[in-house]
Design a protein around this motif. Structure first.
Motif, PDB file in Angstrom:
ATOM      1  N   LEU A   1      -1.755  -0.019  -1.557  1.00  0.00           N
ATOM      2  CA  LEU A   1      -2.663  -0.452  -2.490  1.00  0.00           C
ATOM      3  C   LEU A   1      -2.232  -1.950  -3.045  1.00  0.00           C
ATOM      4  O   LEU A   1      -3.238  -3.088  -2.874  1.00  0.00           O
TER       5      LEU A   1
ATOM      6  N   GLY B   1      -1.642  -4.228 -13.857  1.00  0.00           N
ATOM      7  CA  GLY B   1      -2.445  -5.342 -13.813  1.00  0.00           C
ATOM      8  C   GLY B   1      -3.926  -4.825 -13.495  1.00  0.00           C
ATOM      9  O   GLY B   1      -4.370  -3.923 -13.580  1.00  0.00           O
TER      10      GLY B   1
ATOM     11  N   ASP C   1       2.377  -9.171 -11.398  1.00  0.00           N
ATOM     12  CA  ASP C   1       1.223  -8.775 -12.150  1.00  0.00           C
ATOM     13  C   ASP C   1       0.703  -7.299 -11.842  1.00  0.00           C
ATOM     14  O   ASP C   1       0.617  -6.463 -12.457  1.00  0.00           O
ATOM     15  N   ALA C   2       0.376  -7.308 -10.446  1.00  0.00           N
ATOM     16  CA  ALA C   2      -0.145  -6.099  -9.813  1.00  0.00           C
ATOM     17  C   ALA C   2       0.848  -4.636  -9.989  1.00  0.00           C
ATOM     18  O   ALA C   2       0.464  -3.666 -10.115  1.00  0.00           O
TER      19      ALA C   2
ATOM     20  N   THR D   1      -3.065  -4.312  -0.385  1.00  0.00           N
ATOM     21  CA  THR D   1      -4.316  -4.767  -0.341  1.00  0.00           C
ATOM     22  C   THR D   1      -5.028  -5.582  -1.122  1.00  0.00           C
ATOM     23  O   THR D   1      -5.863  -6.707  -1.154  1.00  0.00           O
ATOM     24  N   LEU D   2      -4.395  -5.458  -2.557  1.00  0.00           N
ATOM     25  CA  LEU D   2      -4.801  -6.344  -3.553  1.00  0.00           C
ATOM     26  C   LEU D   2      -4.303  -7.605  -3.375  1.00  0.00           C
ATOM     27  O   LEU D   2      -4.960  -8.591  -3.736  1.00  0.00           O
TER      28      LEU D   2
ATOM     29  N   TRP E   1      -9.510   4.721  -4.713  1.00  0.00           N
ATOM     30  CA  TRP E   1      -8.327   4.387  -3.784  1.00  0.00           C
ATOM     31  C   TRP E   1      -7.572   5.788  -3.288  1.00  0.00           C
ATOM     32  O   TRP E   1      -7.502   6.040  -2.182  1.00  0.00           O
TER      33      TRP E   1
ATOM     34  N   ARG F   1      -6.717  -9.450  -0.818  1.00  0.00           N
ATOM     35  CA  ARG F   1      -7.993  -9.616  -1.879  1.00  0.00           C
ATOM     36  C   ARG F   1      -7.783 -10.807  -2.752  1.00  0.00           C
ATOM     37  O   ARG F   1      -8.732 -11.665  -2.824  1.00  0.00           O
ATOM     38  N   GLU F   2      -6.616 -10.889  -3.341  1.00  0.00           N
ATOM     39  CA  GLU F   2      -6.331 -11.828  -4.314  1.00  0.00           C
ATOM     40  C   GLU F   2      -6.180 -13.255  -3.667  1.00  0.00           C
ATOM     41  O   GLU F   2      -6.706 -14.215  -4.090  1.00  0.00           O
TER      42      GLU F   2
ATOM     43  N   LEU G   1     -10.082  -5.108  -6.008  1.00  0.00           N
ATOM     44  CA  LEU G   1     -10.159  -4.313  -5.126  1.00  0.00           C
ATOM     45  C   LEU G   1     -11.671  -3.790  -4.831  1.00  0.00           C
ATOM     46  O   LEU G   1     -12.211  -3.083  -3.884  1.00  0.00           O
TER      47      LEU G   1
ATOM     48  N   ASP H   1     -13.277  -4.505  -1.741  1.00  0.00           N
ATOM     49  CA  ASP H   1     -12.802  -3.657  -0.601  1.00  0.00           C
ATOM     50  C   ASP H   1     -13.540  -2.112  -0.359  1.00  0.00           C
ATOM     51  O   ASP H   1     -13.554  -1.206   0.277  1.00  0.00           O
TER      52      ASP H   1
ATOM     53  N   ASN I   1      -9.700 -14.315  -2.905  1.00  0.00           N
ATOM     54  CA  ASN I   1     -10.587 -14.786  -4.119  1.00  0.00           C
ATOM     55  C   ASN I   1     -10.006 -16.136  -4.706  1.00  0.00           C
ATOM     56  O   ASN I   1     -10.848 -16.993  -4.986  1.00  0.00           O
TER      57      ASN I   1
ATOM     58  N   GLU J   1      -1.154   7.601  -7.284  1.00  0.00           N
ATOM     59  CA  GLU J   1      -0.951   6.235  -7.392  1.00  0.00           C
ATOM     60  C   GLU J   1      -0.778   6.080  -8.948  1.00  0.00           C
ATOM     61  O   GLU J   1      -1.359   6.883  -9.676  1.00  0.00           O
TER      62      GLU J   1
END
Lengths: 93, 257
Positions: A45, B127, A19-20, A48-49, B160, A52-53, B132, B135, A56, B122
Motif C-alpha cells: 500500500l 496520512g 507521512d504515509a 503504491t501510494l 485496498w 501515485r504521489e 490512491l 488506482d 501527482n 492494513e
C-alpha cells in the motif's frame, strides 16, 4: 530549464514516506537505501501510494516510463530518475 | 491435529506482535532464507514483525499438518498472469492446506483453508490516502467522492484490503493492476466496516474476480478482508486465535537479532 535536484526530490520522497507510514525515522533514510526490498519494510500500500504521489507531485509515471523498474532500486536512483524527468512548476523553489 | 476447514470455510488466526516473545527456541524454527531476509531489514520493528509473523505461520501450519514447524518448506507458485515465481506461497505437495499471511502495524493475520485463500490487513494510515483513488476501479472510486475526507480514507483502505485479498487468493501481483475489477460494488452502496463477530460466524460474501470476498472483523484501527477461491454466497469464518487473547507486552520488548 532544469528539473529539481536529486537531493530535493529525495527529501520530498522521504516526507511522503514518513507521512504515509507515520514513521518519523524514514525522514533520515540514506540515498542508497533499497526502497522496495525488505530494508525499509514498505508494504504494498505504501509503495503504491509513493508512486501515485510521485505522479501527482512531479508528473512522472515511474512504472510507465521505466519498464524494468531499475529506478526503484534505491531512494537515490528513484530521486535521480524523477529529477531528470520532472519540471518544477514556475515559481516553485 | 487441527482439521483443514471444509469448502466455503476459513480459519483465521490473529496475532499481536507486541505479545509475542521471539527467543532462541522460536528463531531456531526459521529457515536460513527467513533468517537472511530478517537480517536485511534496516529497522528493528520491521525485523521483529517479519520474524514474529513467520514463526507464527510455521506454528499454525504445523498444527494442521502434524509436521514440526522447522521442517516446513515453502515455495512460490507461478503468477497465473505472467508465470513468474511471484504467485501464492505454498507448501510442496500442498497437503491440501492453503494459507495466506498478512501483517500491518502490530497486527498479523493468518488464514487457513482447504481451497486457495487470500487475506489482507492494513492499519489505518496516519496520512492522507486520497491519492490512491486514482488506482481504484472507477466504480469503486465513485463511492468515495461524496464522502468526507475521513470517511473516504476509511473507504480507500476498505477497498485496498478487499482488492489485495482477492489478488493474494488468485496469486496475481498488484503490478498487474489492483483496480482492474470493482470490489466495493453493490446496488446498496459500498460495504461498511465488518461487524464484530464471535469465534464462528457466517458472513455474506460478494463474488469478485472468481473469489468469494468478505470483510473480516479486525482490531480497532485496522481493516481486513478475506477471499476464498470459487463463487460462494457466504464464507464461514472460525477465529482460532482472537486478537485480544494475550495481554499486550510493553512496547520496549526487545526485538530478535
Amino acid at each position: 530549464v532544469s528539473g529539481p535536484s536529486t537531493a530535493a526530490v529525495a527529501d520530498e520522497l522521504r516526507g511522503v514516506l514518513a507521512d504515509a507510514t507515520g514513521r518519523a525515522e524514514l525522514r533520515g533514510l540514506p540515498l542508497d537505501t533499497p526502497l522496495f526490498g525488505p530494508a525499509v519494510g514498505l508494504d504494498s500500500l505504501t509503495g503504491t501510494l509513493l508512486l501515485r504521489e510521485v505522479r501527482n507531485r512531479f508528473g512522472v509515471d515511474v512504472a510507465a516510463e521505466d519498464l524494468n523498474l531499475d529506478a526503484l532500486a534505491t531512494l537515490g536512483t528513484l530521486a535521480a530518475f524523477i529529477g531528470q524527468r520532472a519540471q518544477l512548476p514556475a515559481g516553485s523553489a | 491435529m487441527l482439521p483443514v476447514p471444509p469448502a466455503g470455510c476459513a480459519d483465521v488466526w490473529w496475532l499481536d506482535i507486541c505479545t509475542v516473545a521471539v527467543g532462541r527456541t522460536e528463531l531456531a524454527e526459521l529457515s536460513l532464507q527467513e533468517h537472511k531476509r530478517a537480517a536485511s531489514f534496516a529497522f528493528r520493528a520491521d525485523r521483529r514483525r517479519y520474524t514474529a509473523a513467520h514463526v507464527m505461520l510455521r506454528r499454525v501450519l504445523s498444527g494442521y499438518l502434524d509436521i514440526p514447524p522447522s521442517s516446513l518448506v515453502f515455495r512460490r507458485e507461478p503468477c497465473p498472469r505472467c508465470g513468474k515465481p511471484t504467485g501464492r506461497p505454498a507448501l510442496p505437495f500442498g497437503y491440501g492446506v492453503h494459507f495466506s499471511l498478512a501483517h500491518s502495524g502490530d497486527a498479523v493475520v493468518i488464514a487457513v483453508a482447504g481451497q486457495p485463500v487470500g487475506v489482507d490487513v492494513e492499519q489505518q494510515p496516519s496520512g492522507c490516502v486520497c491519492a490512491l483513488s486514482a488506482d481504484m476501479n472507477a466504480a469503486d472510486a465513485a463511492w468515495g467522492r461524496p464522502l468526507s475526507e475521513a470517511a473516504r480514507h476509511d473507504l480507500v483502505i476498505r477497498w485496498w484490503v478487499r482488492a489485495e485479498a482477492v489478488l493474494k487468493c488468485t496469486g496475481e501481483g498488484i503490478g498487474h493492476g489492483i483496480g482492474s475489477f470493482p470490489v466495493l460494488g453493490s446496488p446498496d452502496g459500498p460495504p461498511g466496516p465488518a461487524a464484530p463477530g464471535g469465534p464462528e460466524q457466517l458472513v455474506a460474501a460478494t463474488t469478485v474476480h472468481g473469489c468469494s470476498l468478505v470483510s473480516l472483523p479486525a482490531p480497532a484501527g485496522y481493516q481486513a478482508a478475506l477471499a476464498l477461491a470459487g463463487r460462494g454466497s457466504a464464507v464461514r469464518l472460525a477465529v482460532r486465535a482472537p486478537w485480544s487473547s494475550l495481554p499486550r507486552r510493553a512496547a520496549r520488548a526487545q526485538p530478535p537479532g
